[in-house]
Design a protein around this motif. Structure first.
Motif, PDB file in Angstrom:
ATOM      1  N   PRO A 145       5.264 -10.944 -11.750  1.00 39.16           N
ATOM      2  CA  PRO A 145       5.041 -10.894 -10.313  1.00 39.16           C
ATOM      3  C   PRO A 145       5.020  -9.496  -9.579  1.00 39.16           C
ATOM      4  O   PRO A 145       4.069  -9.366  -8.715  1.00 39.16           O
ATOM      5  N   GLN A 146       5.775  -8.642 -10.114  1.00 37.33           N
ATOM      6  CA  GLN A 146       5.885  -7.190  -9.678  1.00 37.33           C
ATOM      7  C   GLN A 146       4.647  -6.519  -9.860  1.00 37.33           C
ATOM      8  O   GLN A 146       3.807  -5.847  -9.149  1.00 37.33           O
ATOM      9  N   CYS A 147       4.016  -6.625 -11.176  1.00 40.64           N
ATOM     10  CA  CYS A 147       2.763  -6.001 -11.486  1.00 40.64           C
ATOM     11  C   CYS A 147       1.545  -6.553 -10.990  1.00 40.64           C
ATOM     12  O   CYS A 147       0.517  -6.030 -10.453  1.00 40.64           O
ATOM     13  N   VAL A 148       1.691  -8.016 -10.611  1.00 33.57           N
ATOM     14  CA  VAL A 148       0.586  -8.921  -9.937  1.00 33.57           C
ATOM     15  C   VAL A 148       0.545  -8.112  -8.513  1.00 33.57           C
ATOM     16  O   VAL A 148      -0.637  -8.072  -7.977  1.00 33.57           O
ATOM     17  N   SER A 149       1.698  -8.049  -7.771  1.00 30.50           N
ATOM     18  CA  SER A 149       1.620  -7.579  -6.550  1.00 30.50           C
ATOM     19  C   SER A 149       1.328  -6.123  -6.436  1.00 30.50           C
ATOM     20  O   SER A 149       0.397  -5.580  -5.305  1.00 30.50           O
ATOM     21  N   GLU A 150       1.336  -5.332  -7.361  1.00 27.57           N
ATOM     22  CA  GLU A 150       1.069  -3.800  -7.368  1.00 27.57           C
ATOM     23  C   GLU A 150      -0.393  -4.019  -7.440  1.00 27.57           C
ATOM     24  O   GLU A 150      -1.046  -3.200  -6.911  1.00 27.57           O
ATOM     25  N   ARG A 151      -1.017  -4.683  -8.382  1.00 29.95           N
ATOM     26  CA  ARG A 151      -2.369  -4.894  -8.449  1.00 29.95           C
ATOM     27  C   ARG A 151      -3.163  -5.272  -7.215  1.00 29.95           C
ATOM     28  O   ARG A 151      -4.107  -4.593  -6.820  1.00 29.95           O
ATOM     29  N   GLU A 152      -2.454  -6.225  -6.431  1.00 29.30           N
ATOM     30  CA  GLU A 152      -3.198  -6.639  -5.036  1.00 29.30           C
ATOM     31  C   GLU A 152      -3.011  -5.378  -4.215  1.00 29.30           C
ATOM     32  O   GLU A 152      -3.889  -5.257  -3.140  1.00 29.30           O
ATOM     33  N   VAL A 153      -1.899  -4.745  -4.127  1.00 26.10           N
ATOM     34  CA  VAL A 153      -1.664  -3.613  -3.013  1.00 26.10           C
ATOM     35  C   VAL A 153      -2.650  -2.538  -3.282  1.00 26.10           C
ATOM     36  O   VAL A 153      -3.581  -2.160  -2.646  1.00 26.10           O
ATOM     37  N   GLU A 154      -3.295  -2.186  -4.472  1.00 23.20           N
ATOM     38  CA  GLU A 154      -4.066  -1.236  -4.978  1.00 23.20           C
ATOM     39  C   GLU A 154      -5.754  -1.832  -4.970  1.00 23.20           C
ATOM     40  O   GLU A 154      -6.553  -1.132  -5.400  1.00 23.20           O
ATOM     41  N   GLU A 155      -5.720  -3.256  -4.758  1.00 17.58           N
ATOM     42  CA  GLU A 155      -6.845  -3.959  -4.811  1.00 17.58           C
ATOM     43  C   GLU A 155      -7.751  -3.640  -6.068  1.00 17.58           C
ATOM     44  O   GLU A 155      -8.808  -3.409  -6.092  1.00 17.58           O
ATOM     45  N   LEU A 156      -6.994  -3.847  -7.167  1.00 16.78           N
ATOM     46  CA  LEU A 156      -7.632  -3.770  -8.432  1.00 16.78           C
ATOM     47  C   LEU A 156      -8.133  -5.175  -9.077  1.00 16.78           C
ATOM     48  O   LEU A 156      -8.857  -5.157 -10.017  1.00 16.78           O
TER      49      LEU A 156
END
Length: 102
Positions: free
Chosen positions: A48-59
């Motif tokens: 979940p942490q990596c998924v949320s980081e991807r969403e923040v960076e719009e990747l």
């Protein structure tokens, strides 16, 4: 009793599958509510942490490479060696690339 059962199941799953980005447990930080209560689909690749980081960076989501035509033909004859085969096939259906060259 149910919490101990969940913890044991997550420990077993953590050994089998890790996050493809950070190599941590696929369910998230051990003992955290998302890790114990969240449902991790069989196609989940990241915690979940990596998924949320991807969403923040719009990747966008992490997507496995689509199977090649050669691999698709070979799988008709024998089982694939790739442990992520089912996920690759699913991702190819969910995220089709336009003008993909195989």
């Amino acid at each position: 009793m149910a919490r101990k059962h969940l913890e044991k199941a997550r420990e077993t799953n953590a050994v089998l599958r890790t996050c493809r980005t950070c190599r941590g447990p696929i369910g998230g930080e051990a003992g955290s509510p998302p890790e114990l209560l969240g449902k991790a689909g069989p196609d989940r690749l990241e915690c979940p942490q990596c998924v949320s980081e991807r969403e923040v960076e719009e990747l966008g989501p992490l997507v496995l490479p689509a199977p090649t035509k050669r691999e698709l033909v070979a799988v008709l004859v024998s089982a694939p060696d790739d442990p992520w085969w089912e996920d690759r096939v699913l991702h190819a259906k969910l995220y089709p690339a336009k003008d993909r060259r195989v």
